[in-house]
Design an enzyme around this catalytic site. Structure first.
Site, PDB file in Angstrom:
ATOM      1  N   LYS A  53       0.848  -1.211   0.000  1.00 50.54           N
ATOM      2  CA  LYS A  53       0.000   0.000   0.000  1.00 50.54           C
ATOM      3  C   LYS A  53       0.877   1.252   0.000  1.00 50.54           C
ATOM      4  O   LYS A  53       0.637   2.198  -0.758  1.00 50.54           O
ATOM      5  CB  LYS A  53      -0.931   0.003   1.215  1.00 50.54           C
ATOM      6  CG  LYS A  53      -2.106  -0.968   1.087  1.00 50.54           C
ATOM      7  CD  LYS A  53      -2.831  -1.211   2.414  1.00 50.54           C
ATOM      8  CE  LYS A  53      -3.912  -2.283   2.238  1.00 50.54           C
ATOM      9  NZ  LYS A  53      -4.517  -2.706   3.507  1.00 50.54           N
ATOM     10  N   GLN A  97      -4.502  -1.055   9.568  1.00 46.74           N
ATOM     11  CA  GLN A  97      -4.546  -2.425   9.060  1.00 46.74           C
ATOM     12  C   GLN A  97      -5.192  -3.355  10.090  1.00 46.74           C
ATOM     13  O   GLN A  97      -4.831  -3.337  11.266  1.00 46.74           O
ATOM     14  CB  GLN A  97      -3.124  -2.886   8.721  1.00 46.74           C
ATOM     15  CG  GLN A  97      -3.039  -4.260   8.070  1.00 46.74           C
ATOM     16  CD  GLN A  97      -3.635  -4.317   6.669  1.00 46.74           C
ATOM     17  OE1 GLN A  97      -3.715  -3.307   5.964  1.00 46.74           O
ATOM     18  NE2 GLN A  97      -4.069  -5.491   6.256  1.00 46.74           N
ATOM     19  N   ASP A 120     -10.968   3.464   4.071  1.00 50.32           N
ATOM     20  CA  ASP A 120     -11.396   2.063   4.103  1.00 50.32           C
ATOM     21  C   ASP A 120     -12.918   1.941   3.998  1.00 50.32           C
ATOM     22  O   ASP A 120     -13.435   0.862   3.712  1.00 50.32           O
ATOM     23  CB  ASP A 120     -10.969   1.428   5.435  1.00 50.32           C
ATOM     24  CG  ASP A 120      -9.818   0.451   5.295  1.00 50.32           C
ATOM     25  OD1 ASP A 120      -9.639  -0.114   4.205  1.00 50.32           O
ATOM     26  OD2 ASP A 120      -9.096   0.263   6.296  1.00 50.32           O
TER      27      ASP A 120
HETATM   28  N1  GUN Z   1      -7.175  -6.359   6.467  1.00 45.90           N
HETATM   29  C1  GUN Z   1      -7.630  -7.139   5.453  1.00 45.90           C
HETATM   30  N2  GUN Z   1      -8.310  -6.396   4.566  1.00 45.90           N
HETATM   31  C2  GUN Z   1      -8.290  -5.129   5.004  1.00 45.90           C
HETATM   32  C3  GUN Z   1      -8.810  -3.905   4.507  1.00 45.90           C
HETATM   33  O1  GUN Z   1      -9.452  -3.829   3.454  1.00 45.90           O
HETATM   34  N3  GUN Z   1      -8.566  -2.804   5.253  1.00 45.90           N
HETATM   35  C4  GUN Z   1      -7.879  -2.867   6.413  1.00 45.90           C
HETATM   36  N4  GUN Z   1      -7.709  -1.744   7.082  1.00 45.90           N
HETATM   37  N5  GUN Z   1      -7.385  -3.974   6.908  1.00 45.90           N
HETATM   38  C5  GUN Z   1      -7.595  -5.109   6.200  1.00 45.90           C
END
Ligand code: GUN
Length: 299
Positions: A53, A97, A120
């Site tokens: 990311k 995350q 998100d």
């Molecule tokens: N962990 C797995 N998928 C995601 C996501 O789309 N966003 C976040 N913040 N954590 C995750």
């Protein structure tokens, strides 16, 4: 054989647009989009996701910051960091995350992120906007948003008259996916582990989205001929044929079987996965445009 939907190519397309619009925003005196990614603990899979990311954000020309906190970080310290990021005008998107360590209330953490920086799309404000069809101002969770773009590439934007079945009812994928399909005029069914005769329910789908996290659960004879199949699953399974201790990635759909029946299908890897990260960039760009008083770009 089904058309293979190339999520890598579509994701690259989205990222190229984000990069171009970032340059335009900055050239016009606007802010450099800023994305803050927060990770707590040392989960190896999460570390890989977070690193990719941050890398993609830099490629797009963003101001990219990563906060890597030890596993024993207190909830109070994490909430304090989020408060600081909420107040930081150089930051337009905040992503914490998941999963978080057990001693931290993930729900509370998510609801502490300012809704206008919640790239998100997990804050109740954004969930509520999506649920009420306020798509013009909502941040939509990245995986379903990316899946929707792939569906549109095959079927167009108006899905009137089509039956969609989403297998899985998570807050991150299943529920927002169902809301997006509903907003595009599909007739939507959400199926899950307690659904009776799941194969028969799946076989009614013109658009079948699998988001259950069970390797190759959805078989070829569950797929309606000509259906669009979107496989959100990423499961690592043993692959002794590649050598001792080796593994490979598979989706929630038995790909080889389903590809014989479907009209179009996403592979794993290279389908939905690359779209998730691309949509995170798109959401962060949108947040920066909105903060500059400009209309958000359409993807
Ligand atoms: N962990 C797995 N998928 C995601 C996501 O789309 N966003 C976040 N913040 N954590 C995750």
């Amino acid at each position: 054989m089904a058309e293979i939907i190339d999520g890598k190519a579509v994701g690259d397309d989205v990222a190229a647009t984000v990069k171009r619009l970032t340059a335009e925003l900055v050239a016009g005196g606007g802010p450099t989009p800023g994305l803050a990614v927060v990770i707590v603990g040392e989960d190896p899979a999460s570390q890989v996701y977070v690193a990719s990311k941050s890398k993609k954000a830099k490629e797009c020309g963003f101001h990219s910051v990563q906060h890597t906190l030890p596993a024993d970080t207190s909830q109070a310290d994490l909430l304090k960091l989020i408060g600081d990021l909420n107040a930081d005008t150089a930051i337009h998107g905040i992503l914490v995350q998941l999963p978080l360590p057990k001693h931290i209330d993930a729900g509370l953490v998510i609801q502490t992120i300012a809704p206008e920086k919640d790239v998100d799309g997990f804050h109740f404000i954004n969930v509520g906007k999506l649920g009420t069809g306020e798509l013009a101002t909502a941040f939509v969770p990245c995986t379903p948003a990316g899946s929707m773009l792939l569906i549109e590439r095959v079927r167009g934007r108006d899905l009137s008259g089509l039956n969609a079945v989403v297998v899985g009812r998570s807050n991150i994928v299943g529920k927002p996916m169902a809301n997006l399909l509903l907003a595009a005029n599909c007739t939507v069914t959400i199926a899950h582990s307690k659904t009776k005769d799941l194969p028969a329910v799946a076989r009614a789908a013109d658009i079948l989205v699998a988001a259950v996290g069970r390797p190759e659960m959805i078989r070829g004879d569950w797929v309606k001929p000509g259906a669009t199949v979107i496989d959100v699953g990423i499961n690592r399974i043993p692959a002794p044929e590649k050598g001792e201790g080796k593994t490979r990635l598979v989706g929630d759909v038995a790909y080889a079987e389903a590809a014989k029946v479907a009209g179009a299908i996403t592979p794993v890897p290279g389908g939905v996965g690359p779209m998730t990260i691309a949509m995170l960039m798109a959401n962060t760009l949108s947040s920066a445009y909105i903060s500059a008083g400009k209309p958000r770009p359409k993807f």
